[in-house]
Motif scaffolding. Structure first.
Motif, PDB file in Angstrom:
ATOM      1  N   PRO A 349       0.832  -1.206   0.000  1.00  0.00           N
ATOM      2  CA  PRO A 349       0.000   0.000   0.000  1.00  0.00           C
ATOM      3  C   PRO A 349       0.864   1.252   0.000  1.00  0.00           C
ATOM      4  O   PRO A 349       2.079   1.189   0.235  1.00  0.00           O
ATOM      5  N   CYS A 350       0.248   2.398  -0.236  1.00  0.00           N
ATOM      6  CA  CYS A 350       0.998   3.660  -0.252  1.00  0.00           C
ATOM      7  C   CYS A 350       1.149   4.256   1.136  1.00  0.00           C
ATOM      8  O   CYS A 350       1.881   5.238   1.312  1.00  0.00           O
ATOM      9  N   TYR A 359      -4.055   0.106  -0.695  1.00  0.00           N
ATOM     10  CA  TYR A 359      -3.784  -0.912  -1.707  1.00  0.00           C
ATOM     11  C   TYR A 359      -4.477  -0.571  -3.027  1.00  0.00           C
ATOM     12  O   TYR A 359      -3.973  -0.882  -4.094  1.00  0.00           O
ATOM     13  N   LYS A 360      -5.635   0.057  -2.927  1.00  0.00           N
ATOM     14  CA  LYS A 360      -6.415   0.358  -4.126  1.00  0.00           C
ATOM     15  C   LYS A 360      -6.534   1.856  -4.384  1.00  0.00           C
ATOM     16  O   LYS A 360      -7.322   2.282  -5.207  1.00  0.00           O
ATOM     17  N   GLY A 365       1.350   3.279  -6.635  1.00  0.00           N
ATOM     18  CA  GLY A 365       2.175   2.694  -7.685  1.00  0.00           C
ATOM     19  C   GLY A 365       3.648   2.761  -7.350  1.00  0.00           C
ATOM     20  O   GLY A 365       4.051   3.187  -6.263  1.00  0.00           O
ATOM     21  N   PRO A 366       4.501   2.356  -8.295  1.00  0.00           N
ATOM     22  CA  PRO A 366       5.935   2.215  -8.026  1.00  0.00           C
ATOM     23  C   PRO A 366       6.634   3.479  -7.559  1.00  0.00           C
ATOM     24  O   PRO A 366       7.627   3.389  -6.824  1.00  0.00           O
ATOM     25  N   THR A 406       2.959  -3.846 -13.746  1.00  0.00           N
ATOM     26  CA  THR A 406       2.513  -2.459 -13.921  1.00  0.00           C
ATOM     27  C   THR A 406       3.055  -1.843 -15.206  1.00  0.00           C
ATOM     28  O   THR A 406       2.683  -0.721 -15.551  1.00  0.00           O
ATOM     29  N   LEU A 407       3.941  -2.549 -15.900  1.00  0.00           N
ATOM     30  CA  LEU A 407       4.586  -2.000 -17.087  1.00  0.00           C
ATOM     31  C   LEU A 407       3.790  -2.314 -18.349  1.00  0.00           C
ATOM     32  O   LEU A 407       3.298  -3.441 -18.520  1.00  0.00           O
ATOM     33  N   GLU A 408       3.685  -1.327 -19.214  1.00  0.00           N
ATOM     34  CA  GLU A 408       3.098  -1.508 -20.537  1.00  0.00           C
ATOM     35  C   GLU A 408       4.201  -1.274 -21.554  1.00  0.00           C
ATOM     36  O   GLU A 408       4.586  -0.125 -21.805  1.00  0.00           O
TER      37      GLU A 408
END
Length: 668
Positions: A349-350, A359-360, A365-366, A406-408
């Protein structure tokens, strides 16, 4: 004899009416379903011959959050009524333990909430009508608390007292974390009400709008006291804390004395800077004060509305924290919180510890998550102890598996970008640009860690992932041309440029476009000064760091009464520590204390001071694992001290000299 005690959410222990110890808000906040901390106290000075009375009063704290808020701690999975467990030993034998024989009753603290304050009724007669119940324990394993306790560090008397709109405002002159102690002879049943806040509106009314942001159906930071009428009464709240400079009191203030108590986790000094330069002194003091007043068992984002451990805030400021404070034990505790917060798929989580919120969160994110790699890496760099890497390596490995998802095509578009920048003063950098660079940065650190731990397969995979991210960045953003300081500072510091000369020239251009002022948010504040200094432009960095007007650190400290704020305008929170990288830069760039990553823990030091013309007298020191590292200069001499078991490569003007442990003097 000794007592071992854990009370959730927090407890106040008294023996024969005397408070045991000076510790506040014990035990340390944790993920109560994974770990519950206990404390130990020696009771010899409190026990008397014959009958003794042991009294434990419990408060809600994070375990039983009362207030509905945006962060939803009132829905935490561990939430339950307060409870405690204790054992007392004498000569190694158990003589008292918690069981059904304990008397139980409601206390004079009739309401307490972490964010909304405390109500105390001195008229209330405590009657022990019930016996204690044996209840289910929280899910976490009991562990001895090793992090230092929260204690009062300093007290303040009000500098200004003035009447405003049926109330009285007490101004303590500096933004702190804690509470006030009241002292007054009041009438029986008389009440006073206290509101804590950071800023005063023009009409002398409390500015509480942003302090209440995120709270639902309640105003934050408000205490209430009902007098018994029995002589002079002294009281302060016990089960929470506030962020404030001002306190407004409603009620009869005749004869009322208020003393502000600043408290936080007890962090011993590991370094300091003393200078005749007003701006450096002021900003350095604010960096330290903001850090301390935002450390309540964990590094928090602010001491008023949120009081939670945002991961990004924590890792962005961790270098200056290491230079200034003995922080390793506290970070070990927080890293345990990280490990306990990680999901099976590697996600974190952040905010940590988390009740489930974070968590949501849409911006999680990273860019913030990589604290779980960066902080252990800095712990290793500053101490030289590989254990900080090995203890957290599995967590890092699991996280990289999550990061891949998480990568595109090598680009990460999930997470928080440059928080609260000054977009109106330059071009906006797309969030995915800095987030992708930070992903690569974290992977590159992981590769170094894998090499140090001799994890050959993991290093190979990390290097492959780094190349994948970097190649994707260069393909998509390598030719990006923006009037944005973070773009070029990030490229230089995180290794995302194929033309360093071009990037530094573009960075200098963006700085000049802003008349040598910073123009960026959280990540820009971390990388800008370091990038300029590392690539040979200390003078430009120093000019940016020394600006007195907006936007800049000196201006921000002036706006926030001795602390760093959340943004350059001085709005939002007036007490944040995440713009504090300048505190580490003072040590690295001015003092010249630079770690050799091949010989961490200051075993070998790249000692490269920069001495500005307007800094006539300067002293900086840091207590390394090998002893004191120090530089001191005046208008004639530069004196340095190398720890006994360390070596240094000393560079100053045209001097390049290898130094062993000892003291040396050079001409300025």
């Amino acid at each position: 004899c000794d007592i071992f005690i854990s009370g959730l959410g927090t407890y106040l222990l008294k023996i024969n009416g005397r408070r045991v110890g000076e510790d506040i808000l014990q035990p340390a906040f944790s993920n109560y379903d994974k770990t519950v901390y206990y404390n130990e106290y020696l009771l010899n000075d409190y026990i008397k011959k014959g009958e003794n009375v042991i009294e434990v009063t419990l408060g809600n704290y994070f375990y039983n959050e009362q207030q509905d808020s945006a962060w939803e701690f009132n829905y935490a999975p561990w939430k339950d009524f307060p409870r405690f467990i204790a054992e007392i030993y004498a000569d190694g034998k158990l003589i008292v333990k918690t069981d059904r024989t304990w008397d139980c009753g409601k206390s004079k603290t009739v309401f307490n909430s972490l964010r909304c304050g405390e109500h105390y009724d001195a008229l209330y007669e405590v009657i022990y009508l019930d016996k204690a119940d044996v209840v289910l324990p929280p899910g976490g394993k009991l562990q001895r608390q090793t992090i230092n306790p929260i204690r009062v560090s300093k007290t303040y008397k009000p500098q200004i007292v003035e009447t405003a709109q049926n109330g009285t405002v007490y101004d303590f002159g500096i933004n702190i974390s804690g509470n006030v102690e009241i002292k007054k002879k009041g009438k029986r049943g008389e009440k006073i009400y206290l509101t804590y806040f950071e800023r005063l509106l023009e009409n002398k009314w409390p500015d509480t709008h942003y302090l209440n942001a995120g709270l639902i159906g309640c105003d934050g930071q408000r205490d209430e006291y009902t007098f018994s009428g029995d002589g002079v009464e002294v009281w302060h709240s016990e089960f929470g804390y506030n962020g404030f400079r001002y306190v407004m009191v409603w009620g009869n203030c005749e004869g009322l004395e208020l003393t502000a108590r600043c408290f936080h986790t007890q962090l011993d000094a590991a370094g300091n800077i003393e200078t005749d330069n007003e701006i450096i002194s002021k900003v350095h003091a604010a960096v330290k004060h903001s850090t301390l007043t935002n450390f309540q068992h964990i590094p928090t984002d602010c001491p008023h509305r949120e009081k939670i451990g945002w991961t990004g805030d924590g890792y962005i400021s961790c270098e200056q924290v290491y230079f200034n404070f003995d922080i390793t034990t506290a970070y070990e505790k927080w890293m345990r919180d990280f490990r306990e917060s990680q999901l099976a798929n590697g996600k974190v989580p952040c905010i940590i510890p988390s009740n489930g919120w974070g968590y949501k969160f849409m911006d999680n994110g990273p860019s913030y998550d990589i604290a779980l790699i960066v902080i252990p890496w800095q712990m290793y760099r500053y101490t030289g102890n590989k254990k900080h890497l090995s203890d957290n390596f599995k967590m890092m490995k699991n996280y990289l598996e999550y990061m891949k998802m998480t990568l595109e095509d090598g680009i990460c578009r999930i997470g928080i970008g440059d928080w609260l920048p000054l977009w109106h003063r330059g071009d906006r950098i797309p969030d995915e640009v800095i987030i992708t660079m930070l992903c690569g940065y974290a992977v590159s650190i992981y590769s170094k860690i894998a090499h140090i731990l001799d994890e050959k397969a993991e290093k190979k995979e990390a290097d492959k992932l780094y190349r994948y991210i970097r190649n994707a960045y260069m393909k998509n953003y390598g030719k990006l041309d923006l009037n944005n300081q973070l773009l070029y500072a990030g490229q230089l510091m995180l290794g995302f440029t194929d033309d360093e000369e071009k990037s530094i020239n573009k960075l200098i251009e963006t700085v000049k476009n802003q008349d040598y002022h910073i123009c960026g948010g959280l990540f820009c504040s971390k990388f800008l000064l370091d990038a300029l200094t590392k690539f040979g432009h200390f003078n430009i960095a120093y000019k940016v760091a020394s600006q007195k007007d907006f936007p800049g650190w000196s201006n921000l400290v002036d706006k926030n009464n001795g602390t760093l704020g959340e943004d350059w305008f001085g709005g939002n929170s007036g007490n944040h520590h995440f713009l504090s990288e300048i505190g580490a830069w003072y040590y690295k760039a001015l003092a010249g204390f630079n770690i050799d990553d091949e010989n961490p823990g200051f075993k070998h030091i790249f000692f490269e001071p920069n001495i500005p013309g307007d800094v006539k007298n300067f002293r900086a020191w840091h207590m390394t694992p090998h002893g004191k590292l120090e530089i001191l200069w005046d208008e004639k001499k530069v004196n340095v001290e190398i720890p006994k078991d360390s070596t240094a490569t000393f560079r100053y003007k045209n001097i390049v000299q290898k130094l062993s442990g000892g003291k040396y003097t050079f001409e300025r």
